[in-house]
Motif scaffolding. Structure first.
Motif, PDB file in Angstrom:
ATOM      1  N   ARG A 297       0.819  -1.057   0.037  1.00 26.47           N
ATOM      2  CA  ARG A 297      -0.094  -0.062   0.103  1.00 26.47           C
ATOM      3  C   ARG A 297       0.847   1.093   0.036  1.00 26.47           C
ATOM      4  NH1 ARG A 297      -4.706  -1.576  -2.271  1.00 26.47           N
ATOM      5  NH2 ARG A 297      -5.989  -2.941  -0.934  1.00 26.47           N
TER       6      ARG A 297
ATOM      7  N   GLN B 200       2.014   1.594  -3.480  1.00 24.84           N
ATOM      8  CA  GLN B 200       0.908   2.182  -4.352  1.00 24.84           C
ATOM      9  C   GLN B 200       0.904   3.738  -4.293  1.00 24.84           C
ATOM     10  OE1 GLN B 200      -2.119  -0.591  -3.333  1.00 24.84           O
ATOM     11  NE2 GLN B 200      -1.918  -1.479  -5.468  1.00 24.84           N
TER      12      GLN B 200
ATOM     13  N   PRO C 187       2.213   5.714  -7.734  1.00 23.01           N
ATOM     14  CA  PRO C 187       0.824   5.304  -8.338  1.00 23.01           C
ATOM     15  C   PRO C 187       1.091   4.868  -9.583  1.00 23.01           C
ATOM     16  CG  PRO C 187       1.013   7.772  -8.184  1.00 23.01           C
ATOM     17  CD  PRO C 187       1.978   7.156  -7.315  1.00 23.01           C
TER      18      PRO C 187
ATOM     19  N   VAL D 284      -2.384  -4.790  -8.979  1.00 22.01           N
ATOM     20  CA  VAL D 284      -1.348  -5.786  -8.547  1.00 22.01           C
ATOM     21  C   VAL D 284      -1.458  -6.996  -9.448  1.00 22.01           C
ATOM     22  CG1 VAL D 284       0.111  -6.788  -6.763  1.00 22.01           C
ATOM     23  CG2 VAL D 284      -0.899  -4.663  -6.255  1.00 22.01           C
TER      24      VAL D 284
END
Length: 360
Positions: A38, A41, A45, A67
């Motif tokens: 996370r 990410q 991004p 993913v």
């Protein structure tokens, strides 16, 4: 290979179009890895992320959006490595986060081409992991396991201050959990057995679990749900617990998928278990965990946000077994005494449950 750190002045150091994570198992460690994913990410991004993961563990987290998951079957022998090589194909990565200290995982890592191959610092890179990497996270002694894994994301510049999980729960699994734990009937979920390994003593007595179940029903109006895997050992434990209870729990041992178990945990008021995967699933679900610790150190492997609710006999057991304090032994040292969990009393556990219920 010599370790090196990325040069912040090198513009190529920030180019991370493709990132690979290698963390195959176990369930608890995979739960610890989700905040790493996370954080990446959030920080990158536009990066494409691939996670090489164990087949069972993928059933819990493999539906996270954005993913690519590649399942690795560790029981398949060389066929598993061939399947991994085929799945990777000609893909090359800007960074590989090699987050598993096991020779089997290191061999698998050689099938994942990457410019930056990041592993643990030399002190933690056991099983010769350092031979398979060219870069290392900073050496930080005596970390919780999750903090060590989050160091990989921080090494790439990601913000790790607020770990998040957001593991998806399909509607069917949520409905399954709601059927077992309706809104008007709060539940205590007990996963009584840890994984079975040689000289790894983490299970508590069936009659003591039963006493906690009766206390939970009598004092707090909690129904109890028993969960666990399909092994004969776990089923026998569940039957033994039920045989000692006045307030019979719902027995779902061997009858839930990992997603269903996660959904049940998410709807429970609390989880009670030894050092095992469900403790960390509880953390991921935002459910407080009463952890039973005597053979292992909760400061290293305890439920990350629930260590105040752990019954912790590890320091005293370690001292009596080895003559040394926690600060004097290698981080992660276990107490290998078959009777070590006998130290934990019913009163200690019910006191933790009472405190937890009063605080919520």
């Amino acid at each position: 290979m010599a370790n090196h750190s990325p040069n912040a002045s090198d513009p190529d150091a920030a180019v991370l179009e493709r990132i690979a994570l290698l963390r195959l198992s176990a369930i608890g460690d995979v739960c610890h890895t989700v905040p790493v994913l996370r954080a990446l990410q959030d920080q990158f991004p536009d990066s494409r992320i691939t996670w090489v993961i164990g087949r069972l563990e993928a059933s819990l987290v493999g539906d996270i959006e954005g993913v690519e998951f590649i399942s690795f079957d560790k029981r398949a022998g060389w066929a598993g490595y061939r399947a991994l090589r085929s799945a990777i194909g000609k893909t090359s990565f800007d960074a590989l986060l090699h987050m598993q200290i096991a020779l089997r995982a290191s061999v698998a890592s050689r099938l994942i081409p990457a410019r930056r191959r990041i592993g643990f610092d030399r002190a933690r890179a056991r099983d010769y992991q350092w031979l398979f990497t060219n870069e290392a996270i900073p050496a930080t002694p005596r970390q919780h396991v999750m903090e060590g894994l989050l160091s990989f994301a921080a090494h790439l510049g990601a913000d790790i201050r607020q770990p998040r999980w957001d593991i998806p729960v399909p509607a069917a699994d949520e409905a399954f959990a709601r059927q077992h734990i309706p809104d008007d009937r709060p539940a205590l979920l007990i996963s009584p057995c840890a994984s079975q390994r040689a000289h790894n003593f983490r299970d508590w007595r069936a009659e003591r679990y039963a006493a906690v179940i009766d206390h939970a029903a009598r004092i707090h109006g909690l129904q109890t749900i028993l969960t666990g895997g399909p092994t004969a050992r776990e089923k026998a434990m569940a039957e033994a617990i039920m045989g000692h209870c006045q307030h019979k729990p719902v027995n779902r041992v061997g009858q839930t998928s990992l997603k269903q178990l996660f959904a049940l945990i998410r709807r429970s008021r609390a989880v009670l278990c030894p050092d095992s995967g469900p403790a960390h699933m509880g953390t991921a679900a935002g459910t407080p965990v009463i952890g039973l610790y005597a053979s292992s150190n909760p400061d290293r492997t305890g439920p990350y946000y629930s260590r105040q609710w752990c019954v912790n006999h590890y320091p005293r057991a370690l001292k009596e077994e080895t003559g040394k304090t926690v600060d004097e032994v290698r981080w992660g040292t276990r107490v290998r005494n078959p009777q070590v969990m006998e130290r934990i009393t019913v009163d200690e556990v019910t006191e933790k449950l009472d405190g937890l219920m009063q605080s919520s």
